[in-house]
Scaffold this active site. Structure first.
Site, mmCIF file in Angstrom:
data_model
loop_
_atom_site.group_PDB
_atom_site.id
_atom_site.type_symbol
_atom_site.label_atom_id
_atom_site.label_comp_id
_atom_site.label_asym_id
_atom_site.label_seq_id
_atom_site.Cartn_x
_atom_site.Cartn_y
_atom_site.Cartn_z
ATOM 1 N N TYR A 143 42.058 40.055 46.155
ATOM 2 C CA TYR A 143 41.208 40.027 44.963
ATOM 3 C C TYR A 143 40.269 41.224 45.007
ATOM 4 C CZ TYR A 143 37.698 38.427 41.575
ATOM 5 O OH TYR A 143 36.837 38.335 40.504
ATOM 6 N N ASP A 238 39.118 48.270 49.901
ATOM 7 C CA ASP A 238 38.125 47.401 49.280
ATOM 8 C C ASP A 238 37.428 46.642 50.403
ATOM 9 O OD1 ASP A 238 36.631 45.455 48.099
ATOM 10 O OD2 ASP A 238 38.191 44.779 46.707
ATOM 11 N N LYS A 266 28.435 43.032 48.313
ATOM 12 C CA LYS A 266 27.926 41.917 49.116
ATOM 13 C C LYS A 266 26.824 42.343 50.095
ATOM 14 C CE LYS A 266 32.172 39.352 48.313
ATOM 15 N NZ LYS A 266 32.033 38.146 47.527
HETATM 16 N N1 PMP Z 1 36.501 42.867 46.187
HETATM 17 C C1 PMP Z 1 36.533 41.848 47.062
HETATM 18 C C2 PMP Z 1 37.306 41.998 48.327
HETATM 19 C C3 PMP Z 1 35.853 40.662 46.779
HETATM 20 O O1 PMP Z 1 35.914 39.637 47.650
HETATM 21 C C4 PMP Z 1 35.133 40.560 45.567
HETATM 22 C C5 PMP Z 1 34.354 39.313 45.195
HETATM 23 N N2 PMP Z 1 34.447 38.239 45.987
HETATM 24 C C6 PMP Z 1 35.127 41.651 44.702
HETATM 25 C C7 PMP Z 1 35.823 42.791 45.042
HETATM 26 C C8 PMP Z 1 34.383 41.612 43.394
HETATM 27 O O2 PMP Z 1 33.021 41.666 43.640
HETATM 28 P P1 PMP Z 1 31.999 41.086 42.535
HETATM 29 O O3 PMP Z 1 32.199 39.598 42.536
HETATM 30 O O4 PMP Z 1 30.661 41.524 43.048
HETATM 31 O O5 PMP Z 1 32.344 41.720 41.239
#
Ligand code: PMP
Length: 426
Positions: A143, A238, A266
């Site tokens: 994701y 990511d 995060k």
């Molecule tokens: N990349 C990863 C690996 C994530 O786990 C998440 C959200 N859990 C995101 C991108 C998206 O981040 P956001 O919820 O701050 O948009």
């Protein structure tokens, strides 16, 4: 049973779609209604009815110092009193950017944004601009936020070309997303080679956390680096979850891989809305106003968020933070494995550092296909049993739980003893 959380959820459902501002919070994967949280303190959250839980959600990753860590609260208060947003450059954001550049050798320049979604969206735009190519490759079960091109996974039979996961994602956009399985060496290599001429980027969670934790097999990330370099395709890590989580230098430091672009989120915001993308200087210098690739934000580099991020990273940089996180993670894995044995529960624990997943009903998880064989009904019962024991876990089998620097051995022991009681009664 009627509780304040139930009452709030009913009221929320009237004015907010599904009663929540992000779907997984609704507990649809485990049933029941979500807890409304009133406050957090170190390793604990308190619900709207005043019940206390040991928290292993950590707001889905950011709270590596636990809730309301004094250094973070103090930094937020200090900055808030000086103004919350200016839409003009500040010294603080330079300091945070310099910390990120220092921590991650692959990142020579970095742009601060407000969410992980914005970071991955912007990194993809940059990768497409830099390569003059349109396709991106992602892994099923990874994701990367709700970016159109990334909100795609394999439908049955659609093994390599994307079908949208959500109405509203244009088919033309989803068609540009190539899908492969994480840890599938041959399939991934073949897909990168097949699409090389038009493949702008391979984007990957170097340690996937969004299908539950699935560690990369030895050599997999190295293979991605080699194949993308050969194809002239950019490798985008990511690290929204793994950045400053699995090591000071993220998964790229832990596994010794140099991506072209990195997305962060995060932890870098210390529990405030902040994320970032960065990488090689020649690529990042294409971002406006240095270059032609447009990217902007009213609240980008928000001073309150930046202050929280700096305070968090300073705490992580000092002392033995990562040894401690690894030790707590190891203890949690060992104790949960012992509980599976003692209760003769089929299951397994996957872990990298302080991120881990207890899978129920499957005894080894190396891939998305393994993960989705987990017993989600059993997980739902386990989740609610743990909640009754005062343990707050991510409300889905396909998420990571986190230990933080606010946890002590005793909290991990509480987790294990609760799991022992819950799993003894399937
Ligand atoms: N990349 C990863 C690996 C994530 O786990 C998440 C959200 N859990 C995101 C991108 C998206 O981040 P956001 O919820 O701050 O948009």
């Amino acid at each position: 049973m009627s509780s304040e959380s139930e009452r709030l959820f009913a009221e929320a459902s009237r004015v907010i779609p599904g009663g929540v501002n992000s779907p997984v919070r609704s507990w649809r994967a485990v049933g029941g209604h979500p807890l409304f949280v009133a406050r957090g303190d170190g390793p604990y959250v308190y619900d709207a009815d005043g019940r206390r839980y040991v928290d292993f959600v950590a707001s889905w990753g950011p709270l590596v110092l636990g809730h309301a860590a004094p250094v973070v609260v103090e930094a937020i208060g200090r900055q808030a009193a000086l103004g919350t947003t200016f839409g003009a450059p500040t010294a603080l954001e330079v300091e945070l950017a310099a910390m990120l550049v220092e921590a991650l050798p692959s990142v020579e320049q970095v742009r601060l944004v407000s969410s992980g979604t914005e970071a991955t969206m912007s990194a993809l735009r940059l990768a497409r601009a830099a390569t003059g190519r349109d396709r991106v490759l992602k892994f099923v079960g990874c994701y990367h936020g709700h970016v159109d091109a990334l909100l795609v996974r394999a439908g049955s039979g659609a093994l390599t070309l994307g079908v949208p996961d959500s109405p509203g994602v244009p088919k033309g956009v989803a068609d540009l997303t190539v899908l492969v399985d994480f840890n599938d060496f041959d399939g991934t290599r073949a897909a990168i080679r097949r699409h090389a001429a038009d493949l702008a980027a391979v984007i990957v969670e170097p340690v996937p956390g969004n299908m539950g934790v699935v560690p990369p097999e030895a050599g997999f990330l190295e293979m991605l680096r080699e194949e993308t370099a050969r194809a002239g395709t950019l490798l985008v890590f990511d690290e929204v979850i793994t950045g400053f989580r699995v090591a000071w230098a993220g998964a790229q430091g832990r596994f010794g891989i140099t991506p072209d672009l990195t997305c962060l989120g995060k932890i870098v915001g210390g529990g405030m809305p902040l994320a970032a993308f960065g990488g090689r200087r020649d690529l990042m210098s294409m971002i406006a106003p240095a270059g032609p690739v447009y990217q902007a934000g009213t609240l980008s580099g928000n001073p309150v968020s930046v202050a929280a991020g700096i305070a968090t990273l300073r705490a992580l940089r000092s002392g033995d933070a990562y040894e401690r996180l690894d030790r707590l993670g190891t203890l949690a894995e060992r104790r949960l494995r012992a509980v599976l044995d003692e209760t003769t529960t089929p299951g397994t624990v996957n872990r990298v550092g302080s991120m881990l997943t207890l899978f129920l009903g499957v005894t080894a998880v190396h891939s998305y296909a393994d993960a989705v064989r987990a017993d989600t009904a059993r997980f739902g019962r386990y989740f609610h049993g743990m909640l009754a024991e005062g343990i707050y876990l991510p409300p889905s089998q396909f998420e990571a739980m986190f230990v933080s620097l606010a946890h002590e051995d005793e909290h991990v022991e509480q987790l294990a003893q609760a799991a022992q009681r819950v799993l003894a009664h399937p």
